[in-house]
Design a protein around this motif. Structure first.
Motif, PDB file in Angstrom:
ATOM      1  N   HIS A  58       0.865  -1.180   0.000  1.00 51.81           N
ATOM      2  CA  HIS A  58       0.000   0.000   0.000  1.00 51.81           C
ATOM      3  C   HIS A  58       0.903   1.232   0.000  1.00 51.81           C
ATOM      4  CE1 HIS A  58      -3.705  -2.296   1.003  1.00 51.81           C
ATOM      5  NE2 HIS A  58      -2.845  -3.089   1.632  1.00 51.81           N
ATOM      6  N   ARG A  59       0.672   2.113  -0.979  1.00 51.90           N
ATOM      7  CA  ARG A  59       1.501   3.319  -1.078  1.00 51.90           C
ATOM      8  C   ARG A  59       0.639   4.574  -1.196  1.00 51.90           C
ATOM      9  NH1 ARG A  59       6.249   2.899  -5.449  1.00 51.90           N
ATOM     10  NH2 ARG A  59       4.476   2.666  -6.888  1.00 51.90           N
ATOM     11  N   LEU A  60       1.207   5.685  -0.734  1.00 57.76           N
ATOM     12  CA  LEU A  60       0.578   6.996  -0.896  1.00 57.76           C
ATOM     13  C   LEU A  60       1.340   7.710  -2.013  1.00 57.76           C
ATOM     14  CD1 LEU A  60      -1.594   8.885   0.355  1.00 57.76           C
ATOM     15  CD2 LEU A  60       0.266   9.908   1.704  1.00 57.76           C
ATOM     16  N   ILE A  61       0.620   8.139  -3.062  1.00 61.58           N
ATOM     17  CA  ILE A  61       1.224   8.789  -4.219  1.00 61.58           C
ATOM     18  C   ILE A  61       0.938  10.289  -4.167  1.00 61.58           C
ATOM     19  CG2 ILE A  61       1.431   8.791  -6.732  1.00 61.58           C
ATOM     20  CD1 ILE A  61       2.093   6.100  -5.436  1.00 61.58           C
ATOM     21  N   SER A  62       1.985  11.112  -4.257  1.00 64.98           N
ATOM     22  CA  SER A  62       1.840  12.570  -4.265  1.00 64.98           C
ATOM     23  C   SER A  62       2.125  13.075  -5.683  1.00 64.98           C
ATOM     24  CB  SER A  62       2.829  13.221  -3.290  1.00 64.98           C
ATOM     25  OG  SER A  62       2.741  12.619  -2.006  1.00 64.98           O
ATOM     26  N   SER A  63       1.230  13.885  -6.226  1.00 66.22           N
ATOM     27  CA  SER A  63       1.402  14.361  -7.603  1.00 66.22           C
ATOM     28  C   SER A  63       0.729  15.720  -7.792  1.00 66.22           C
ATOM     29  CB  SER A  63       0.812  13.353  -8.589  1.00 66.22           C
ATOM     30  OG  SER A  63      -0.587  13.206  -8.374  1.00 66.22           O
ATOM     31  N   ARG A  64       1.062  16.328  -8.917  1.00 65.14           N
ATOM     32  CA  ARG A  64       0.417  17.584  -9.315  1.00 65.14           C
ATOM     33  C   ARG A  64      -0.414  17.319 -10.571  1.00 65.14           C
ATOM     34  NH1 ARG A  64       1.956  22.035  -6.661  1.00 65.14           N
ATOM     35  NH2 ARG A  64       3.890  21.953  -5.445  1.00 65.14           N
ATOM     36  N   TRP A  65      -1.669  17.735 -10.557  1.00 68.23           N
ATOM     37  CA  TRP A  65      -2.542  17.469 -11.690  1.00 68.23           C
ATOM     38  C   TRP A  65      -2.358  18.493 -12.812  1.00 68.23           C
ATOM     39  CZ3 TRP A  65      -8.085  15.630  -9.921  1.00 68.23           C
ATOM     40  CH2 TRP A  65      -7.936  14.423  -9.202  1.00 68.23           C
ATOM     41  N   GLY A  66      -1.835  19.661 -12.493  1.00 62.18           N
ATOM     42  CA  GLY A  66      -1.662  20.691 -13.509  1.00 62.18           C
ATOM     43  C   GLY A  66      -2.985  21.166 -14.081  1.00 62.18           C
ATOM     44  N   LEU A  67      -3.919  21.458 -13.206  1.00 63.84           N
ATOM     45  CA  LEU A  67      -5.262  21.864 -13.652  1.00 63.84           C
ATOM     46  C   LEU A  67      -5.237  23.243 -14.312  1.00 63.84           C
ATOM     47  CD1 LEU A  67      -7.283  20.778 -10.489  1.00 63.84           C
ATOM     48  CD2 LEU A  67      -7.232  19.611 -12.702  1.00 63.84           C
ATOM     49  N   PRO A  68      -6.035  23.430 -15.368  1.00 59.49           N
ATOM     50  CA  PRO A  68      -6.155  24.770 -15.979  1.00 59.49           C
ATOM     51  C   PRO A  68      -6.928  25.699 -15.044  1.00 59.49           C
ATOM     52  CG  PRO A  68      -7.713  23.260 -16.983  1.00 59.49           C
ATOM     53  CD  PRO A  68      -6.847  22.432 -16.069  1.00 59.49           C
TER      54      PRO A  68
END
Length: 255
Positions: A58-68
């Motif tokens: 089980h992992r926690l993923i951190s990311s940026r969606w780059g939303l407009p």
């Protein structure tokens, strides 16, 4: 709701290196951070255990969606987003299954992704990735438009993800090549050293045998000379005794 599916084969057609299942699944664990897909900023293992030979992680993923900007107005300011990932690796069946769901914006946007890595049944040097993502947007304006936007973003990011995988796979293969080169070099050095040592031992043994032979021959010659001398001395002494015994006795006196 929108569904996006894809199938990709990791093979030498896309890269110089081979892509067996073992290498590809190892690359999955080492995929991020990666210059080819900077959107993912981190991964953290929450739990990991082996159950009946299957590795569960089980992992926690951190990311940026780059939303407009228009999406930020609807969903909120763009920021680091989090997702939850559960994976199962079955080394006996050679399958790796990963399921990911977003935690950020989950009340409005739901993205459920499933990825399965398995060997190509026709070529063990290839690995097949089957991917499916279900997108659901609710409770906000422009629902269908936002679903289409996210669908296109997932499609674009999938190419970045594959490039990221190829980047890691090439690193792994180079590491293996370096290890093999080091092993061959070490083996050659050990063989040369062993051969040299064996030659030195053989040469030393031959010298020792020659020395022993010379000493033995010298000793035999000395023993032979001593024995011959002793025999000559005995022979001379015996001859003397015989001569003394056979010599005529003097005239007996008259009475």
């Amino acid at each position: 709701m929108k569904i996006w599916t894809s199938e990709h084969i990791f093979s030498m057609y896309f890269s110089y290196f081979s892509h067996p299942w073992e290498t590809v699944t190892q690359a999955v664990w080492r995929k991020y951070p990666n210059p080819h897909n900077p959107a993912v900023v981190g991964t953290d293992v929450v739990e990991r255990q082996v159950v009946n030979g299957v590795l569960h992680t089980h992992r926690l993923i951190s990311s940026r969606w780059g939303l407009p900007s228009w999406a930020q107005t609807i969903l909120g300011a763009d920021r680091v987003c989090y997702g939850y990932e559960h994976s199962e690796v079955n080394p006996e069946e050679k399958t790796m299954t990963m399921r990911t769901r977003n935690l950020t914006f989950s009340s409005t946007v739901s993205m459920d992704e499933r990825m399965v890595y398995s060997p190509d049944p026709t070529d063990c040097e290839k690995t097949i990735l089957r991917q499916e993502t279900i997108i659901t947007v609710k409770g906000v304006p422009l629902t269908s438009y936002m679903e289409d936007y996210l669908l296109n973003s997932i499609s674009t990011n999938s190419f970045k993800g594959r490039d990221a995988m190829e980047f890691v796979i090439s690193k792994i293969n180079r590491e293996v090549e370096e290890l093999m080169s080091t092993y061959k070099r070490s083996t050659t050095e050990i063989f040369s050293h062993t051969k040299r040592s064996f030659g030195e031992i053989t040469e030393s043994a031959l010298r020792s045998v020659d020395d022993i032979s010379l000493v033995a021959m010298k000793s035999v010659d000395e023993i032979s000379d001593a024995a011959k001398k002793s025999i000559d001395d005995l022979s001379c002494a015996a001859k003397k005794g015989i001569d003394s015994f056979t010599q005529p006795a003097g005239s007996m006196p008259r009475i």
